[in-house]
Design a protein around this motif. Structure first.
Motif, PDB file in Angstrom:
ATOM      1  N   LEU A 464      53.592  35.458  44.623  1.00 36.51           N
ATOM      2  CA  LEU A 464      53.405  34.008  44.434  1.00 36.51           C
ATOM      3  C   LEU A 464      52.724  33.692  43.107  1.00 36.51           C
ATOM      4  CD1 LEU A 464      52.325  33.068  48.069  1.00 36.51           C
ATOM      5  CD2 LEU A 464      54.598  32.900  47.046  1.00 36.51           C
ATOM      6  N   GLU A 465      52.709  34.671  42.193  1.00 35.54           N
ATOM      7  CA  GLU A 465      52.146  34.452  40.860  1.00 35.54           C
ATOM      8  C   GLU A 465      50.666  34.058  40.887  1.00 35.54           C
ATOM      9  OE1 GLU A 465      54.911  33.911  37.824  1.00 35.54           O
ATOM     10  OE2 GLU A 465      55.337  35.610  39.105  1.00 35.54           O
ATOM     11  N   LEU A 466      49.903  34.671  41.755  1.00 33.79           N
ATOM     12  CA  LEU A 466      48.431  34.616  41.834  1.00 33.79           C
ATOM     13  C   LEU A 466      47.838  33.295  42.300  1.00 33.79           C
ATOM     14  CD1 LEU A 466      47.418  36.565  38.586  1.00 33.79           C
ATOM     15  CD2 LEU A 466      47.787  37.482  40.854  1.00 33.79           C
ATOM     16  N   PHE A 467      48.178  32.186  41.622  1.00 33.48           N
ATOM     17  CA  PHE A 467      47.427  30.945  41.831  1.00 33.48           C
ATOM     18  C   PHE A 467      47.451  30.407  43.270  1.00 33.48           C
ATOM     19  CE2 PHE A 467      48.502  30.698  37.189  1.00 33.48           C
ATOM     20  CZ  PHE A 467      47.215  31.001  36.747  1.00 33.48           C
ATOM     21  N   PRO A 468      48.611  30.368  43.973  1.00 36.92           N
ATOM     22  CA  PRO A 468      48.579  29.866  45.356  1.00 36.92           C
ATOM     23  C   PRO A 468      47.627  30.652  46.251  1.00 36.92           C
ATOM     24  CG  PRO A 468      50.840  29.968  44.581  1.00 36.92           C
ATOM     25  CD  PRO A 468      50.001  30.645  43.542  1.00 36.92           C
ATOM     26  N   MET A 469      47.554  31.976  46.075  1.00 36.60           N
ATOM     27  CA  MET A 469      46.661  32.785  46.903  1.00 36.60           C
ATOM     28  C   MET A 469      45.202  32.607  46.486  1.00 36.60           C
ATOM     29  SD  MET A 469      48.351  34.216  49.292  1.00 36.60           S
ATOM     30  CE  MET A 469      47.136  35.358  49.932  1.00 36.60           C
ATOM     31  N   LEU A 470      44.960  32.539  45.180  1.00 33.92           N
ATOM     32  CA  LEU A 470      43.581  32.356  44.700  1.00 33.92           C
ATOM     33  C   LEU A 470      43.020  31.011  45.119  1.00 33.92           C
ATOM     34  CD1 LEU A 470      43.769  33.884  41.091  1.00 33.92           C
ATOM     35  CD2 LEU A 470      42.745  34.921  43.115  1.00 33.92           C
ATOM     36  N   LEU A 471      43.869  29.983  45.156  1.00 37.27           N
ATOM     37  CA  LEU A 471      43.407  28.643  45.534  1.00 37.27           C
ATOM     38  C   LEU A 471      42.928  28.577  46.984  1.00 37.27           C
ATOM     39  CD1 LEU A 471      45.990  26.362  43.695  1.00 37.27           C
ATOM     40  CD2 LEU A 471      43.528  26.382  43.334  1.00 37.27           C
ATOM     41  N   LEU A 472      43.445  29.467  47.835  1.00 34.48           N
ATOM     42  CA  LEU A 472      42.974  29.508  49.234  1.00 34.48           C
ATOM     43  C   LEU A 472      41.495  29.872  49.303  1.00 34.48           C
ATOM     44  CD1 LEU A 472      45.770  31.332  51.294  1.00 34.48           C
ATOM     45  CD2 LEU A 472      45.304  28.888  51.192  1.00 34.48           C
ATOM     46  N   PHE A 473      41.020  30.619  48.303  1.00 34.16           N
ATOM     47  CA  PHE A 473      39.627  31.093  48.288  1.00 34.16           C
ATOM     48  C   PHE A 473      38.724  30.209  47.430  1.00 34.16           C
ATOM     49  CE2 PHE A 473      42.242  34.685  49.421  1.00 34.16           C
ATOM     50  CZ  PHE A 473      41.530  35.277  50.461  1.00 34.16           C
ATOM     51  N   SER A 474      39.297  29.144  46.855  1.00 35.36           N
ATOM     52  CA  SER A 474      38.494  28.271  46.005  1.00 35.36           C
ATOM     53  C   SER A 474      37.949  27.078  46.816  1.00 35.36           C
ATOM     54  CB  SER A 474      39.379  27.738  44.852  1.00 35.36           C
ATOM     55  OG  SER A 474      38.700  26.724  44.165  1.00 35.36           O
ATOM     56  N   PRO A 475      36.632  26.860  46.791  1.00 32.41           N
ATOM     57  CA  PRO A 475      36.057  25.721  47.534  1.00 32.41           C
ATOM     58  C   PRO A 475      36.633  24.374  47.082  1.00 32.41           C
ATOM     59  CG  PRO A 475      34.327  27.216  46.758  1.00 32.41           C
ATOM     60  CD  PRO A 475      35.593  27.648  46.106  1.00 32.41           C
ATOM     61  N   VAL A 476      37.022  24.283  45.810  1.00 30.11           N
ATOM     62  CA  VAL A 476      37.569  23.032  45.247  1.00 30.11           C
ATOM     63  C   VAL A 476      38.824  22.590  46.014  1.00 30.11           C
ATOM     64  CG1 VAL A 476      38.497  21.949  43.146  1.00 30.11           C
ATOM     65  CG2 VAL A 476      36.692  23.641  42.964  1.00 30.11           C
ATOM     66  N   THR A 477      39.617  23.573  46.461  1.00 24.15           N
ATOM     67  CA  THR A 477      40.868  23.279  47.170  1.00 24.15           C
ATOM     68  C   THR A 477      40.613  22.470  48.433  1.00 24.15           C
ATOM     69  OG1 THR A 477      41.713  25.382  46.374  1.00 24.15           O
ATOM     70  CG2 THR A 477      42.966  24.336  48.132  1.00 24.15           C
ATOM     71  N   TRP A 478      39.521  22.785  49.108  1.00 21.14           N
ATOM     72  CA  TRP A 478      39.280  22.191  50.436  1.00 21.14           C
ATOM     73  C   TRP A 478      38.359  20.970  50.389  1.00 21.14           C
ATOM     74  CZ3 TRP A 478      42.787  24.379  53.317  1.00 21.14           C
ATOM     75  CH2 TRP A 478      43.217  25.673  52.979  1.00 21.14           C
ATOM     76  N   LYS A 479      37.912  20.583  49.165  1.00 17.13           N
ATOM     77  CA  LYS A 479      37.063  19.405  49.035  1.00 17.13           C
ATOM     78  C   LYS A 479      37.932  18.155  48.896  1.00 17.13           C
ATOM     79  CE  LYS A 479      32.968  21.474  46.912  1.00 17.13           C
ATOM     80  NZ  LYS A 479      32.234  21.646  45.650  1.00 17.13           N
ATOM     81  N   LYS A 480      37.369  16.998  49.236  1.00 17.62           N
ATOM     82  CA  LYS A 480      38.087  15.733  49.041  1.00 17.62           C
ATOM     83  C   LYS A 480      38.164  15.433  47.559  1.00 17.62           C
ATOM     84  CE  LYS A 480      37.143  13.402  53.388  1.00 17.62           C
ATOM     85  NZ  LYS A 480      36.596  12.203  54.028  1.00 17.62           N
TER      86      LYS A 480
END
Length: 480
Positions: A464-480
């Motif tokens: 998936l070219e890294l970013f989709p998987m890395l975003l799962l572990f980023s707190p920013v992804t799950w913030k409003k």
């Protein structure tokens, strides 16, 4: 902006419904061969349908998707697909350990081809068919396939397509994304069918030709024999070699050829770089290994098969390149990193990115000598946007970071450096075999469950070219 969780769950429901349909294919194989895998497959289909159908009964009122939603949908879809796809192996007892089964399925869907199996021929026809079929499903992209059928608007589809498609950028071939998805899959299907027919002419059985064609098309590399393709005729190996190269080429080129835009197709310099790397690597390896074979021709055929298999990230084996001289082994590891073209079914960093990195380096050296001169990076007579160059640079930083952390994680087990290094290399680039303990005649079964989970992450991140998987572990992804 809030994450659209109802829509994410809705699409994951559709993923499970499609997986239930995908499982009907190996179910047919189980019925044809009269194997005991029928019941485990029916149970898995029922589980997928029981969860997926209620979720998709009602489409959420707010159906708009943003870039962040697209990335989360893609990464979770591939995890869910592999997690449920592993169940038939567990239920049938073919691979009783769930982590091992999950590893095998992630390796299948991500078209990596690394395996934990010690005796492939001990598997049922059904199990082998399902492994190879996952390559075919994952090759072009699971969601690209599903988007051809899902009732979503074009803008939402593009967010998903951008998150799943390999390469620095994704372009619509035609105005409607659904039509693009159907076109890509039509080309994919026709190429698979042609290879299947050629393999039948080469003396393979229908089962062997079908599984090999699936594994080549997805550039996956799961074979149905313990010795890979070594036992088949020279014709079969050469046919597979040609198709490994063809599936490693950007599918946009095939679309241009079909549209009779031959000049535009020939202008694609990435394809010429790709073919050039194959030619140079094959020549160097042939010269280096010629004394190991009865003739230069035999050395050349082994070299071009192995180079095509590795650079396209298919990972089929016909000869144990682990026994080759150090120069050949080094070249093989280097082309593992380069990988195939963007917009192909292959893995790796991608030729396009490598070319941009070299051109960026050249530009920087030029700027040091001529600070006031403005020099633009061009590819195929087009100026490369700064945004693309920036994304390539960021991708490389993330790639090195993931690689180093993964290497540190699996090194706790105290296996030798070459084994660990190539295990991470081959999984993050979706190749299949590595060197030493994970060489062409070995497998990944000896790693601990923790190391297997690290390598599972690498396979998913690489595909998936890294970013989709890395975003799962980023707190920013799950913030409003």
């Amino acid at each position: 902006l809030e994450m659209n969780f109802p829509m994410i769950i809705y699409i994951l429901g559709w993923i499970l419904i499609f997986e239930a349909f995908f499982l009907i294919i190996p179910l047919i194989a189980a019925i044809v061969y009269g194997e005991a895998a029928i019941v485990p497959l029916i149970i898995t289909i029922a589980v997928c349908a029981a969860i997926g159908v209620p979720i998709t009964m009602k489409k959420p009122k707010e159906s708009s998707l943003h870039s962040r939603d697209g990335y989360v949908i893609v990464s979770l879809s591939w995890i869910v697909l592999s997690a449920f796809g592993a169940l038939p192996f567990v239920f049938s007892g073919a691979i009783p350990n769930y982590v091992d089964s999950f590893f095998e399925m992630v390796s299948g869907f991500t078209t990596t081809g690394s395996s934990i199996l010690t005796n492939i021929e001990g598997m049922s026809h059904t199990g082998l068919f399902w492994r190879s079929f996952t390559h075919w499903v994952g090759g072009m992209g699971v969601l690209v396939f599903i988007m051809a059928f899902l009732p979503l608007s074009g803008g939402q589809n593009l967010h998903i397509m951008k998150a799943e498609s390999p390469g620095p950028s994704v372009s619509k071939l035609v105005p409607r994304i659904k039509t693009t998805a159907l076109l890509l899959y039509s080309i994919y299907l026709v190429m698979t069918a042609i290879e299947f027919i050629l393999l039948l002419f080469g003396g393979m059985t229908v089962f062997e030709a079908m599984t090999t064609a699936f594994a080549t098309a997805g550039t996956g590399g799961f074979a149905v024999k313990n010795d890979g393709l070594a036992g088949y005729s020279e014709f079969v190996r050469m046919a597979v070699t040609v198709f490994m190269i063809l599936f490693g080429i950007n599918f946009n080129v095939y679309f241009l050829i079909l549209s009779k835009k031959f000049k535009d197709a020939l202008k694609n310099s990435e394809v010429w770089y790709f073919l050039g790397i194959i030619a140079v690597a094959t020549t160097l390896i042939t010269v280096n290994i010629k004394n190991l074979f009865p003739s230069v021709g035999a050395a050349f055929r082994s070299a071009i098969f192995t180079v095509s298999s590795v650079i396209s990230s298919t990972g089929f084996t016909a000869v144990d390149f682990n026994l080759w001289p150090e120069l050949s082994r080094t070249i093989i590891v280097l082309i593992m990193f380069i990988g195939a073209c963007t917009g192909s079914t292959g893995g790796g960093i991608k030729v396009y990115r490598i070319v941009i990195l070299f051109k960026s380096m050249g530009k920087e050296l030029h700027t040091l000598i001529h600070p006031k001169q403005v020099k633009k990076i061009r590819m195929d007579q087009h100026e490369i946007e700064h945004e693309v160059i920036r994304s390539v640079n960021v991708f490389m930083v993330c790639y090195i970071l993931v690689f180093v952390i993964s290497l540190l994680c699996i090194s706790f087990e105290d296996y030798d450096m070459i084994t660990n290094f190539t295990a991470v290399t081959t999984t993050i680039n979706n190749i299949g075999p590595g060197l030493d303990l994970v060489g062409p005649t070995a497998n990944f079964g000896f790693f601990s469950p923790f190391s297997k989970m690290v390598l599972i992450f690498d396979m998913l991140a690489g595909r998936l070219e890294l970013f989709p998987m890395l975003l799962l572990f980023s707190p920013v992804t799950w913030k409003k």
